[in-house]
Design an enzyme around this catalytic site. Structure first.
Site, PDB file in Angstrom:
ATOM      1  N   GLU A   2       0.836  -1.207   0.000  1.00 53.14           N
ATOM      2  CA  GLU A   2       0.000   0.000   0.000  1.00 53.14           C
ATOM      3  C   GLU A   2       0.867   1.251   0.000  1.00 53.14           C
ATOM      4  O   GLU A   2       1.815   1.355   0.781  1.00 53.14           O
ATOM      5  CB  GLU A   2      -0.900  -0.006   1.244  1.00 53.14           C
ATOM      6  CG  GLU A   2      -2.286   0.511   0.990  1.00 53.14           C
ATOM      7  CD  GLU A   2      -3.067  -0.396   0.045  1.00 53.14           C
ATOM      8  OE1 GLU A   2      -3.191  -0.039  -1.139  1.00 53.14           O
ATOM      9  OE2 GLU A   2      -3.541  -1.445   0.485  1.00 53.14           O
ATOM     10  N   HIS A   3       0.529   2.190  -0.884  1.00 50.69           N
ATOM     11  CA  HIS A   3       1.267   3.451  -1.047  1.00 50.69           C
ATOM     12  C   HIS A   3       2.710   3.198  -1.503  1.00 50.69           C
ATOM     13  O   HIS A   3       3.590   4.026  -1.279  1.00 50.69           O
ATOM     14  CB  HIS A   3       1.236   4.288   0.234  1.00 50.69           C
ATOM     15  CG  HIS A   3      -0.136   4.827   0.541  1.00 50.69           C
ATOM     16  ND1 HIS A   3      -0.631   5.960  -0.059  1.00 50.69           N
ATOM     17  CD2 HIS A   3      -1.119   4.366   1.355  1.00 50.69           C
ATOM     18  CE1 HIS A   3      -1.866   6.178   0.395  1.00 50.69           C
ATOM     19  NE2 HIS A   3      -2.179   5.222   1.236  1.00 50.69           N
TER      20      HIS A   3
ATOM     21  N   ASP B 277      -4.079   0.401  -9.516  1.00 52.44           N
ATOM     22  CA  ASP B 277      -5.505   0.117  -9.638  1.00 52.44           C
ATOM     23  C   ASP B 277      -5.893  -0.211 -11.071  1.00 52.44           C
ATOM     24  O   ASP B 277      -6.616  -1.179 -11.341  1.00 52.44           O
ATOM     25  CB  ASP B 277      -6.325   1.309  -9.144  1.00 52.44           C
ATOM     26  CG  ASP B 277      -6.125   1.582  -7.668  1.00 52.44           C
ATOM     27  OD1 ASP B 277      -5.524   0.725  -6.986  1.00 52.44           O
ATOM     28  OD2 ASP B 277      -6.565   2.640  -7.197  1.00 52.44           O
TER      29      ASP B 277
END
Length: 392
Positions: free
Chosen positions: A41-42, A180
């Site tokens: 994540e990130h 995404d």
């Protein structure tokens, strides 16, 4: 199988609505899924590693070509009639409505030199919005895939993802990474996608939890988030500052073994130190999960997920009370692991558990939310599903 069946049923629905809206049959129907990020994540805008998989929840698009430069857009999920736009007038910042996502894709395709001459589009999505499951990427990818097919553009899936990212970054104005759109475009059923966001190299990692007696739950906290808001951008800017201070192209270039020395070099830049620590350790967590899954030990990824949540909560500071409650409650009730997924500030958490504990765990989480006087969460099973495809 579940995703394909759902898409086939929905395809007839969107075809019928399309015909009613535009007075003609659609040229075809396409589907693109939302995604869950298992770990990583990130990291994507830091040239790092991510590991998403596609959900059975999809955005469906019935689409026909036009040759008159008009773009007509309609969504079953938004109140209002058909929006009509001039493709030659599309420009970043000109649209702050939901239509910015599909219109941005048309703009990005045209900017890249592809002669998109207009389209009629009707959209319907089962991807929860604001839940950190990439509902916007699903909208972008389904429109891009449809236009790629209808215009015979010959774009590879990674190219479609890149164009959709550009649409979101420049046209919509949300500084998201490439994960995404790549997940929606490229994932395969029964697998998680190990993606290197620097060179876009991909590896499909078998991820069949059911065969191991395991389940992965998504807990949508119903707390809405907005990626284009300032907090996401602040963290991205902080990561870029950290890379600049450390003299590297991106934080991905800091080896885990050199992390302590790198943090020491940042001196009193405490906020940047926290961001750097998260990104470097999160990249390492992705590699650990890949190794565990490839060695046939999916149960062992649970603690890595929980460790990732602590880093997102304490170092990156993108969690919220509802997400923390899911993780703390699930782990306390015997789940193998849990963490927030998505950009944060709301959205969803994932919980790894045994199949026999799903009902008990779901009830325990729901009761915890009721006790805390939070809005009741939405809990469902995440099944690794097919990426974007033509349905009919």
């Amino acid at each position: 199988m579940g995703a394909a069946v759902g898409a086939a049923v929905g395809a007839q629905d969107v075809r019928e609505v399309f015909a009613g809206l535009y007075g003609a049959e659609a040229d075809g129907v396409w589907a693109a899924p939302g995604r869950v990020n298992l770990i990583g994540e990130h990291t994507d805008y830091n040239d790092g590693f991510v590991m998403p998989f596609a959900l059975p929840h999809t955005a469906l698009a019935a689409v026909s070509r036009r040759t008159d430069g008009r773009l007509r857009l309609h969504s079953a999920d938004v109140e209002g009639g058909v929006a009509e736009l001039d493709v030659s007038a599309l420009a970043p910042g000109s649209d702050d409505d939901w239509t910015a996502y599909p219109a941005g894709v048309v703009w990005a395709l045209r900017e890249a030199g592809h002669p998109i001459t207009g389209a009629d589009v009707h959209l319907a999505s089962t991807v929860p919005t604001g839940a950190g499951l990439s509902s916007s990427a699903a909208l972008e990818v389904v429109v891009a895939l449809a236009l790629n097919d209808l215009h015979g553009l010959g774009l590879a899936r990674w190219q479609i993802a890149r164009l959709c990212q550009r649409a979101e970054n420049v046209y919509v104005g949300a500084p998201t990474g490439i994960m995404d759109q790549t997940a929606s475009a490229c994932c395969e059923a029964g697998h998680a996608l190990f993606l290197d966001t620097r060179d876009l190299s991909q590896k499909q990692i078998p991820f069949d939890l059911a065969a191991e007696g395991l389940r992965l739950l998504v807990v949508d906290t119903q707390v809405k988030h907005a990626h284009s808001s300032g907090e996401y951008g602040k963290r991205r800017a902080g990561c870029e500052k950290g890379a600049a201070l450390l003299g590297v192209d991106a934080l991905r270039d800091i080896p885990l073994a050199d992390l302590d020395a790198a943090l020491a070099r940042l001196g009193d830049e405490e906020e940047v130190r926290r961001l750097v620590r998260h990104v470097v350790t999160e990249d390492a967590r992705v590699e650990r999960v890949v190794s565990l899954l490839e060695s046939g030990d999916p149960r062992a990824i649970g603690p890595v997920l929980t460790e990732g949540h602590a880093s997102l909560r304490d170092d990156f500071r993108v969690s919220c009370p509802e997400l923390d409650l899911v993780v703390d409650t699930a782990v306390g009730a015997g789940a193998l692991g849990a963490r927030m997924t998505g950009g944060g500030f709301g959205g969803s958490a994932i919980v790894l558990t045994t199949a026999t504990e799903v009902d008990t765990l779901t009830k325990t989480i729901e009761e915890a939310f009721a006790t805390a006087d939070f809005t009741a969460p939405r809990v469902f099973e995440a099944i690794p599903s097919q990426g974007a495809h033509r349905v009919s």
